[in-house]
Design a protein around this motif. Structure first.
Motif, short mmCIF file in Angstrom:
data_model
loop_
_atom_site.label_atom_id
_atom_site.label_comp_id
_atom_site.label_asym_id
_atom_site.label_seq_id
_atom_site.Cartn_x
_atom_site.Cartn_y
_atom_site.Cartn_z
N PHE A 1 0.83 -1.21 0.00
CA PHE A 1 0.00 0.00 0.00
C PHE A 1 0.87 1.26 0.00
CE2 PHE A 1 -1.49 3.35 2.88
CZ PHE A 1 -2.55 3.86 2.14
N LEU A 2 1.91 1.30 0.82
CA LEU A 2 2.79 2.46 0.86
C LEU A 2 3.48 2.69 -0.48
CD1 LEU A 2 4.56 2.35 4.37
CD2 LEU A 2 2.99 4.10 3.49
N ALA A 3 3.88 1.62 -1.13
CA ALA A 3 4.54 1.76 -2.44
C ALA A 3 3.59 2.38 -3.46
CB ALA A 3 5.05 0.40 -2.91
N ILE A 4 2.32 1.97 -3.44
CA ILE A 4 1.32 2.55 -4.35
C ILE A 4 1.11 4.02 -3.99
CG2 ILE A 4 -1.05 2.44 -5.18
CD1 ILE A 4 -1.04 -0.55 -4.38
N HIS A 5 1.02 4.30 -2.70
CA HIS A 5 0.79 5.68 -2.23
C HIS A 5 1.92 6.59 -2.70
CE1 HIS A 5 0.58 8.99 0.75
NE2 HIS A 5 -0.72 8.76 0.71
N ALA B 1 -4.72 5.62 6.41
CA ALA B 1 -3.99 4.36 6.33
C ALA B 1 -2.51 4.61 6.07
CB ALA B 1 -4.57 3.48 5.23
N ALA B 2 -2.18 5.65 5.28
CA ALA B 2 -0.78 5.96 4.98
C ALA B 2 -0.04 6.36 6.25
CB ALA B 2 -0.71 7.07 3.94
N GLY C 1 4.30 1.51 -10.98
CA GLY C 1 5.40 2.13 -10.26
C GLY C 1 5.69 1.42 -8.95
N ALA C 2 4.62 1.02 -8.25
CA ALA C 2 4.81 0.29 -6.99
C ALA C 2 5.48 -1.05 -7.23
CB ALA C 2 3.46 0.11 -6.30
N ALA C 3 5.07 -1.74 -8.29
CA ALA C 3 5.66 -3.04 -8.61
C ALA C 3 7.15 -2.92 -8.91
CB ALA C 3 4.93 -3.66 -9.80
N GLU C 4 7.53 -1.85 -9.62
CA GLU C 4 8.94 -1.63 -9.92
C GLU C 4 9.74 -1.35 -8.67
OE1 GLU C 4 8.87 1.50 -12.78
OE2 GLU C 4 8.37 0.16 -14.46
N ARG C 5 9.18 -0.58 -7.75
CA ARG C 5 9.88 -0.27 -6.50
C ARG C 5 10.10 -1.53 -5.67
NH1 ARG C 5 8.34 5.36 -3.65
NH2 ARG C 5 8.39 6.73 -5.46
#
Length: 288
Positions: free
Chosen positions: A9-13, A64-65, A20-24
């Motif tokens: 969730f944080l990566a998507i945020h 949530a963040a 982008g979250a998947a790459e991170r």
């Protein structure tokens, strides 16, 4: 909130997209989407609005963040503290520095460390960007800026100096610049503002207002190579420029000081392998 889902969730945020979250996180995009759906279902709340420009957090997503960031900080602190009681002289130590620092100070020191402690594996990252030690981007950093964060330990290593240099061929062709003229009639190689705001406007205290910028470079080694190739005048550490056979020091009486610092997180100060690397670096600067 499950930490694995919270991490995603944080990566998507932060990235604003599933891709982008998947790459991170170095996982596939479908997994990211499934984990987000599972988290939203478990919380009974929509965390993001799906828009054409990306994922925008809802009010519930912002709450949530905050909670997930606190979980992240707790996980990072636990990891650092567990490392801090590790007395084994083996394992990985992440070290961050600039490329010039690595070439002229760290690599010779790390070679000696390897002879003494071959089970310590150093991951050396070279960049002009300041690494975030609190977020474990590195365990140790060698940098020119003393940190002010209370959780970081800083050890002064040495005061060094920079000066202005050019290749012998450039000086033969273009001559020497006159002090106080803004390097009028000369070409310069500089660092971009994003790397060093001050050094994008002057070299070693001399304005470049009347010079022509031949090239902007982002690292010290590229600066060295560009000056050696004859692109123009530029600033280098004196321990680099003075030992280069193909370079001439401009205005030998002028130089600018700067300080080198070794920085590590206080939680890692008692970790044996981190302490061994830090002590090796300190010794290298003391004998330089």
């Amino acid at each position: 909130m499950d930490w694995d889902n919270a991490r995603i969730f944080l990566a998507i945020h932060r990235a604003g997209t599933l891709r982008g979250a998947a790459e991170r996180l170095e996982i596939d995009q479908a997994t990211v989407g499934r984990r987000l759906a599972a988290l939203e279902q478990s919380l009974g709340a929509r965390l993001f609005l799906r828009t054409p420009s990306g994922y925008v957090p809802t009010p519930a997503g912002e709450l949530a963040a905050t909670a997930a960031t606190q979980m992240e900080q707790g996980a990072e602190q636990l990891q650092r503290q567990m490392q801090g009681i590790d007395e084994r002289l083996c394992g990985v130590v992440r070290l961050a520095a600039t490329d010039l620092t690595a070439r002229y100070f760290l690599l010779p020191a790390l070679q000696r460390l390897r002879e003494q402690h071959p089970e310590i594996r150093v991951i050396l990252s070279t960049s002009t960007q300041i690494t975030n030690l609190t977020k474990r981007e590195a365990d140790i950093a060698v940098r020119t800026v003393r940190p002010d964060a209370p959780d970081l330990i800083a050890r002064h290593l040495k005061r060094l100096h920079t000066a202005i240099y050019a290749s012998k061929s450039y000086v033969k062709k273009r001559g020497l610049p006159e002090p106080g003229t803004g390097l009028k009639g000369h070409d310069v190689v500089i660092y971009p503002r994003s790397v060093s705001p001050q050094k994008s406007e002057q070299v070693c205290g001399e304005s470049i207002a009347n010079a022509r910028v031949a090239m902007e470079v982002s690292t010290g080694l590229v600066m060295f190579d560009a000056l050696l190739a004859g692109f123009g005048l530029g600033e280098l550490p004196t321990h680099v420029g003075d030992t280069a056979a193909g370079l001439v020091r401009i205005w030998p009486q002028r130089e600018s000081p700067y300080d080198m610092w070794l920085v590590l997180h206080s939680d890692l100060n008692r970790t044996a392998r981190v302490r061994a690397v830090a002590d090796t670096i300190i010794a290298a600067y003391e004998t330089a």
